[in-house]
Motif scaffolding. Sequence first.
Motif, mmCIF file in Angstrom:
data_model
loop_
_atom_site.group_PDB
_atom_site.id
_atom_site.type_symbol
_atom_site.label_atom_id
_atom_site.label_comp_id
_atom_site.label_asym_id
_atom_site.label_seq_id
_atom_site.Cartn_x
_atom_site.Cartn_y
_atom_site.Cartn_z
ATOM 1 N N UNK A 1 0.909 -0.980 0.039
ATOM 2 C CA UNK A 1 0.056 0.169 0.041
ATOM 3 C C UNK A 1 0.716 1.130 0.072
ATOM 4 N N UNK A 2 2.050 1.279 0.972
ATOM 5 C CA UNK A 2 2.876 2.430 0.759
ATOM 6 C C UNK A 2 3.522 2.553 -0.782
ATOM 7 N N UNK A 3 3.798 1.455 -1.178
ATOM 8 C CA UNK A 3 4.577 1.768 -2.538
ATOM 9 C C UNK A 3 3.575 2.231 -3.488
ATOM 10 N N UNK A 4 2.253 1.894 -3.500
ATOM 11 C CA UNK A 4 1.207 2.293 -4.449
ATOM 12 C C UNK A 4 1.039 3.734 -4.128
ATOM 13 N N UNK A 5 0.924 4.168 -2.912
ATOM 14 C CA UNK A 5 0.698 5.503 -2.474
ATOM 15 C C UNK A 5 1.718 6.461 -2.596
ATOM 16 N N UNK A 6 2.930 5.983 -3.096
ATOM 17 C CA UNK A 6 4.328 6.735 -3.300
ATOM 18 C C UNK A 6 4.260 7.077 -4.976
ATOM 19 N N UNK A 7 3.097 6.443 -5.678
ATOM 20 C CA UNK A 7 3.168 6.922 -6.994
ATOM 21 C C UNK A 7 2.114 7.719 -7.392
ATOM 22 N N UNK A 8 1.115 7.719 -6.666
ATOM 23 C CA UNK A 8 0.209 8.808 -6.766
ATOM 24 C C UNK A 8 -0.034 10.253 -5.963
ATOM 25 N N UNK A 9 0.108 9.685 -4.545
ATOM 26 C CA UNK A 9 -0.022 10.771 -3.500
ATOM 27 C C UNK A 9 1.067 12.065 -3.778
ATOM 28 N N UNK A 10 2.386 11.624 -4.066
ATOM 29 C CA UNK A 10 3.201 12.761 -4.071
ATOM 30 C C UNK A 10 3.000 13.805 -5.293
ATOM 31 N N UNK A 11 2.417 13.261 -6.332
ATOM 32 C CA UNK A 11 1.942 14.254 -7.336
ATOM 33 C C UNK A 11 0.855 15.240 -7.049
ATOM 34 N N UNK A 12 -0.218 14.521 -6.317
ATOM 35 C CA UNK A 12 -1.162 15.330 -5.268
ATOM 36 C C UNK A 12 -0.539 16.364 -4.705
ATOM 37 N N UNK A 13 0.550 16.217 -3.893
ATOM 38 C CA UNK A 13 1.438 17.164 -3.376
ATOM 39 C C UNK A 13 1.802 18.177 -3.976
ATOM 40 N N UNK A 14 2.410 17.915 -5.216
ATOM 41 C CA UNK A 14 2.675 18.798 -6.186
ATOM 42 C C UNK A 14 1.680 19.728 -6.489
ATOM 43 N N UNK A 15 0.487 19.252 -6.567
ATOM 44 C CA UNK A 15 -0.595 20.092 -7.107
ATOM 45 C C UNK A 15 -0.852 20.929 -6.053
ATOM 46 N N UNK A 16 -0.689 20.451 -4.615
ATOM 47 C CA UNK A 16 -1.280 21.454 -3.297
ATOM 48 C C UNK A 16 -0.141 22.569 -3.184
ATOM 49 N N UNK A 17 1.252 22.184 -3.530
ATOM 50 C CA UNK A 17 2.085 23.187 -3.395
ATOM 51 C C UNK A 17 1.858 24.160 -4.551
ATOM 52 N N UNK A 18 1.814 23.800 -5.506
ATOM 53 C CA UNK A 18 1.735 24.586 -6.787
ATOM 54 C C UNK A 18 0.406 25.630 -6.563
#
Length: 290
Positions: free
Chosen positions: A24-41
């Motif tokens: 689950x952590x590996x799957x989360x590392x694929x999509x969730x950081x990109x969401x973080x890029x949107x949050x920061x941007x």
Amino acid sequence: MSLLATADLGLMLELVPVQRAGFALLLGAVGLPIVGVVIVGLDIMPVRFAMMHVALLGIAVGLLTGLDPMLCALVACALAGAGVAPLARTPAGLSGAMGLLMSMAIAAALLVLSVSGVNASGAFALLWGSILSVGSADIVVVGVLAVVVPALFWWRRRDLALLLYDRELAQCSGVRVGPLTVVLLVLVAVAVAGAIKLTGALLVDALTLLPALAARRLGKRLTTIALWAVAIGVAVNVTGFLIALWLDWPPGPVLVLTAGAVVLAVHLIPERSITSCPPPAPAAAPPSSH
């Protein structure tokens, strides 16, 4: 002592709950950081806090009705993300909408828990995460995010680059800013709810925001920032999870501290010209005919 600890770690990795948590952590590392890029941007940090309160409300409703609390949290966050989008025409409007949403969600959650007599400790416990209790449904949710988020990012990367750079420029360039903002807010909301079981809503930054903060120091364009965020997310999740198992510490705080250490280390690198994400270069104008 070290050999004994290594042997214990090897035995733990053979357990099915540990394997599910790691997957689950590996799957989360694929999509969730990109969401973080949107949050920061988009500079929408308050969204995370608002969705934590909305998730608590969804969990409370789930405990009251007997439905799956995590499913209720996902639905509540998705509806809330879509509902506040019309109020988010400007950054100031978004902050106000998130403040309103936080206040109403936590009040409603506490009211539901109080009136119904539901054990509040069970609802609040979910906010701290329980990664070793990850089930098949949780893996499906994180897996869907791992597919949908990168696919949406790649499909609309030009529009996203313009929107993250300048909202007015994106609008003048023909980007449908309103619908795209709705989709992004819903995506952020669902991602926060989907990560609750992994780290808890209070520590969701380990999977979303912190990898994105580090990636912005390493990437020069939106695509490379997203790739760096995913790579850092995978490294942080694997390293933090193994350290937590080895030392018998709670995984959530260890993941946050590991990600925070990476962010600090990356910021020791000399500054580059990557403080903002430049928009795509405009097409060359055709030569005028004489």
